[in-house]
Design a protein around this motif. Structure first.
Motif, PDB file in Angstrom:
ATOM      1  N   TYR A   1       0.818  -1.217   0.000  1.00  0.00           N
ATOM      2  CA  TYR A   1       0.000   0.000   0.000  1.00  0.00           C
ATOM      3  C   TYR A   1       0.857   1.274   0.000  1.00  0.00           C
ATOM      4  O   TYR A   1       0.705   2.115  -0.898  1.00  0.00           O
ATOM      5  CB  TYR A   1      -0.998   0.014   1.173  1.00  0.00           C
ATOM      6  CG  TYR A   1      -1.898   1.229   1.123  1.00  0.00           C
ATOM      7  CD1 TYR A   1      -3.147   1.163   0.523  1.00  0.00           C
ATOM      8  CD2 TYR A   1      -1.482   2.455   1.621  1.00  0.00           C
ATOM      9  CE1 TYR A   1      -3.961   2.289   0.424  1.00  0.00           C
ATOM     10  CE2 TYR A   1      -2.286   3.591   1.525  1.00  0.00           C
ATOM     11  CZ  TYR A   1      -3.525   3.499   0.938  1.00  0.00           C
ATOM     12  OH  TYR A   1      -4.311   4.611   0.828  1.00  0.00           O
TER      13      TYR A   1
ATOM     14  N   ASN B   1      -9.137   5.322  -3.037  1.00  0.00           N
ATOM     15  CA  ASN B   1      -9.076   4.245  -2.046  1.00  0.00           C
ATOM     16  C   ASN B   1     -10.353   3.428  -2.076  1.00  0.00           C
ATOM     17  O   ASN B   1     -11.457   3.988  -2.039  1.00  0.00           O
ATOM     18  CB  ASN B   1      -8.861   4.827  -0.645  1.00  0.00           C
ATOM     19  CG  ASN B   1      -7.414   5.149  -0.376  1.00  0.00           C
ATOM     20  OD1 ASN B   1      -6.534   4.333  -0.591  1.00  0.00           O
ATOM     21  ND2 ASN B   1      -7.141   6.374   0.091  1.00  0.00           N
TER      22      ASN B   1
ATOM     23  N   ASN C   1     -12.417   0.098  -0.402  1.00  0.00           N
ATOM     24  CA  ASN C   1     -12.556  -0.915   0.651  1.00  0.00           C
ATOM     25  C   ASN C   1     -12.496  -2.301   0.001  1.00  0.00           C
ATOM     26  O   ASN C   1     -13.323  -2.622  -0.843  1.00  0.00           O
ATOM     27  CB  ASN C   1     -13.895  -0.715   1.356  1.00  0.00           C
ATOM     28  CG  ASN C   1     -14.095  -1.645   2.542  1.00  0.00           C
ATOM     29  OD1 ASN C   1     -13.497  -2.711   2.611  1.00  0.00           O
ATOM     30  ND2 ASN C   1     -14.950  -1.244   3.464  1.00  0.00           N
TER      31      ASN C   1
ATOM     32  N   GLN D   1     -11.726  10.419  -2.217  1.00  0.00           N
ATOM     33  CA  GLN D   1     -12.027   9.607  -1.040  1.00  0.00           C
ATOM     34  C   GLN D   1     -13.540   9.463  -0.931  1.00  0.00           C
ATOM     35  O   GLN D   1     -14.257  10.451  -0.743  1.00  0.00           O
ATOM     36  CB  GLN D   1     -11.444  10.278   0.210  1.00  0.00           C
ATOM     37  CG  GLN D   1     -11.362   9.391   1.422  1.00  0.00           C
ATOM     38  CD  GLN D   1     -10.245   8.350   1.319  1.00  0.00           C
ATOM     39  OE1 GLN D   1      -9.350   8.450   0.483  1.00  0.00           O
ATOM     40  NE2 GLN D   1     -10.305   7.344   2.182  1.00  0.00           N
TER      41      GLN D   1
ATOM     42  N   TYR E   1      -6.896   2.670   3.851  1.00  0.00           N
ATOM     43  CA  TYR E   1      -7.844   3.247   2.899  1.00  0.00           C
ATOM     44  C   TYR E   1      -8.873   4.129   3.614  1.00  0.00           C
ATOM     45  O   TYR E   1      -9.648   4.837   2.984  1.00  0.00           O
ATOM     46  CB  TYR E   1      -8.551   2.161   2.068  1.00  0.00           C
ATOM     47  CG  TYR E   1      -9.319   1.114   2.859  1.00  0.00           C
ATOM     48  CD1 TYR E   1     -10.568   1.393   3.415  1.00  0.00           C
ATOM     49  CD2 TYR E   1      -8.809  -0.161   3.025  1.00  0.00           C
ATOM     50  CE1 TYR E   1     -11.266   0.434   4.122  1.00  0.00           C
ATOM     51  CE2 TYR E   1      -9.495  -1.133   3.740  1.00  0.00           C
ATOM     52  CZ  TYR E   1     -10.733  -0.828   4.287  1.00  0.00           C
ATOM     53  OH  TYR E   1     -11.423  -1.785   5.004  1.00  0.00           O
TER      54      TYR E   1
END
Length: 551
Positions: free
Chosen positions: A87, A103, A105, A211, A259
């Motif tokens: 990452y 990012n 999930n 985001q 994230y």
């Protein structure tokens, strides 16, 4: 409002900050590399990268993105993995190449992943192979041009890499079959070493992150966070914390996923700025393995949410650890319960200091003073260069100890929601004030206290769950006539999702609905409580009254 909070700032903390010396987050990282080249930067699975090693590998990664994949400044790279060394390598590599990071999930369902990739316009993705089967289901419906596949053990070397990946894939069977094709992460680094990276001119106005958040509705939206937003918040938090941190000597435990905006800004970016060592925990749910990792690294700081602190403080192995060096515990994401804070202090002799923020503010708005000796139950004081107002429903500013909506203004406030000007206008007024949707009070000392959250949002273990999304999914079931989703208090998770359903098909049962939700929602969004009703309370125009169901 007059900044009455300044009088309670620790004497070492400045009231204003200047972030104009940096063009981008890359400048911040480069400065840390120069100052702390041999310091440990990040560790995971027993492997540690120094700042110079992380710098080199991220540059190799950037070179490949640029020279082989043809990605250019402004293109978008999705990162879909848990806390692994891959990452930060991909993160800094993408930033160096001038890309915007999306990012993702890794537990998203195909429906959720498809929406985010299409809405963001992601050009490429770095994805842990464990989750490639999810991408497999939507690959023909998204516009990805490039895929980079990685495995859990890829940052390990030699035999260990082989063993870790073999165990994950063949012993634990954690990699479902898929037909996704892409280049391997290690091949990217290998090929990148032979390429010349061309430095990119990045400005504060360039987008660093898209985001994703539900905002004030259930439609997942991309908060556009520029380098300015992230730089400002980083320097704001640094001003708050620097007097209490030793440059180049701190070790922080990173159990919350990178994230998530809280972990991204505080654990990754801030502690890199301080030359700190971040220990990445890939699976914090495995508490015993987690505690073994903690025993290897004498840590000085840890961030978390209420559920994490509660789980650790009740773990026998955790209680056996040496906490002599622990001086900073920061809670965020959800309210920390007093009982949990008391237990944590009893076990570690370190108070939990809460802060407050949201995705739209990069994220930090307020923090408790780091010299506090005990849990306060407040979300602290506004950080430098941050203005706040408490307003009533008519947008009138309220006085001290009067409850109203918290509004925030500062350089950390997002540029807006991606391609959604109407949604942006709903939360940011013409003067740049952001409506948080949270009800709060401010006292004579400038301390903020949240008295109620966004009216309908459900907070599960620190993650926002928006009722509209749950209701949209449940309503897809042919046996459902009406549905309302609300939060149900839970001792472990803070809240869990509860759905109140009116049947269209009387044979419909709880098991059917839960199974239906599992096909469309990630784990923490799946309802844990199902109630069947003859009808649901509504306004005179037919809007379902969730607040009546919460009584």
């Amino acid at each position: 409002m007059e900044p009455i909070w300044f009088k309670n700032y620790p004497k070492e903390v400045v009231q204003t900050i200047d972030y104009s010396n940096f063009n981008s987050l890359v400048d911040i990282f480069s400065e840390s590399v120069k100052e702390f080249p041999n310091n440990p930067a990040v560790s995971n699975l027993g492997v540690t990268l120094s700042y110079s090693e992380l710098d080199k590998q991220s540059t190799d990664f950037a070179a490949f993105l640029q020279q082989e994949l043809g990605l250019q400044k402004g293109d978008k790279l999705a990162l879909m993995m848990p806390n692994l060394l891959q990452y930060p390598i991909a993160l800094y590599g993408a930033l160096k190449a001038g890309l915007s990071i999306v990012n993702v999930n890794p537990l998203y369902t195909p429906r959720e992943l498809k929406h985010q990739l299409n809405d963001s316009g992601a050009d490429a993705i770095v994805i842990l192979e464990n989750f490639a089967s999810t991408l497999d289901e939507v690959i023909s419906d998204v516009g990805l041009k490039h895929i980079v596949l990685t495995n859990v053990g890829d940052a390990c070397s030699g035999v260990k890499r082989f063993i870790v990946n073999f165990v994950v894939k063949h012993i634990k069977k954690m990699v479902p079959s898929h037909s996704v094709k892409g280049i391997s992460f290690n091949d990217v680094l290998t090929q990148g070493r032979a390429l010349n990276f061309e430095p990119v001119q990045i400005t504060q106005s360039d987008t660093a992150f898209l985001q994703y958040t539900g905002g004030t509705t259930g439609v997942s939206k991309g908060a556009v966070l520029s380098h300015k937003n992230m730089l400002a918040n980083l320097i704001q938090i640094e001003a708050w914390m620097k007097p209490f941190l030793e440059q180049g000597k701190e070790t922080i435990i990173t159990a919350l996923p990178l994230y998530h905006i809280f972990s991204l800004t505080v654990n990754c970016l801030l502690f890199s700025r301080a030359g700190g060592h971040s220990v990445l925990i890939t699976n914090p749910r495995d508490m015993n393995a987690f505690c073994k990792d903690l025993a290897k690294y004498p840590f000085t700081a840890i961030t978390g949410v209420n559920t994490l602190f509660n789980g650790l403080a009740n773990n026998t192995n955790f209680k056996k650890l040496d906490f002599n060096r622990l001086k900073l515990t920061i809670g965020g994401g959800m309210a920390v319960q007093k009982s949990v804070a008391d237990l944590w202090f009893h076990v570690t002799n370190c108070p939990i200091l809460e802060g407050y923020g949201l995705t739209e503010t990069s994220p930090v708005v307020s923090m408790n003073p780091l010299d506090a000796k005990e849990y306060s139950g407040t979300i602290g004081l506004p950080i430098p260069n941050t203005d706040i107002q408490i307003r009533d429903d008519d947008n009138n500013e309220l006085g001290l100890n009067e409850a109203g909506e918290l509004w925030v203004k500062g350089p950390q406030v997002m540029e807006g929601y991606l391609n959604r000007p109407e949604e942006t206008a709903k939360v940011i007024d013409k003067d740049g004030w952001l409506a948080t949707g949270d009800m709060a009070t401010i006292d004579e000392g400038g301390f903020l206290r949240i008295v109620d959250r966004k009216k309908d949002m459900i907070l599960v273990s620190g993650f926002n769950v928006y009722p509209n999304e749950i209701e949209d999914v449940v309503a897809l079931h042919p046996g459902v006539l009406e549905v309302a989703a609300i939060g149900e208090p839970d001792e472990v998770k803070g809240e869990v999702v509860k759905i109140c359903v009116v049947k269209k098909d009387q044979s419909l049962n709880e098991k059917d609905l839960i199974q239906h939700c599992k096909e469309h929602l990630t784990g923490y969004k799946i309802p844990k409580v199902v109630e069947f009703h003859k009808d649901l309370p509504k306004t005179n125009v037919g809007k379902i009254l969730r607040k009546e169901l919460r009584k």
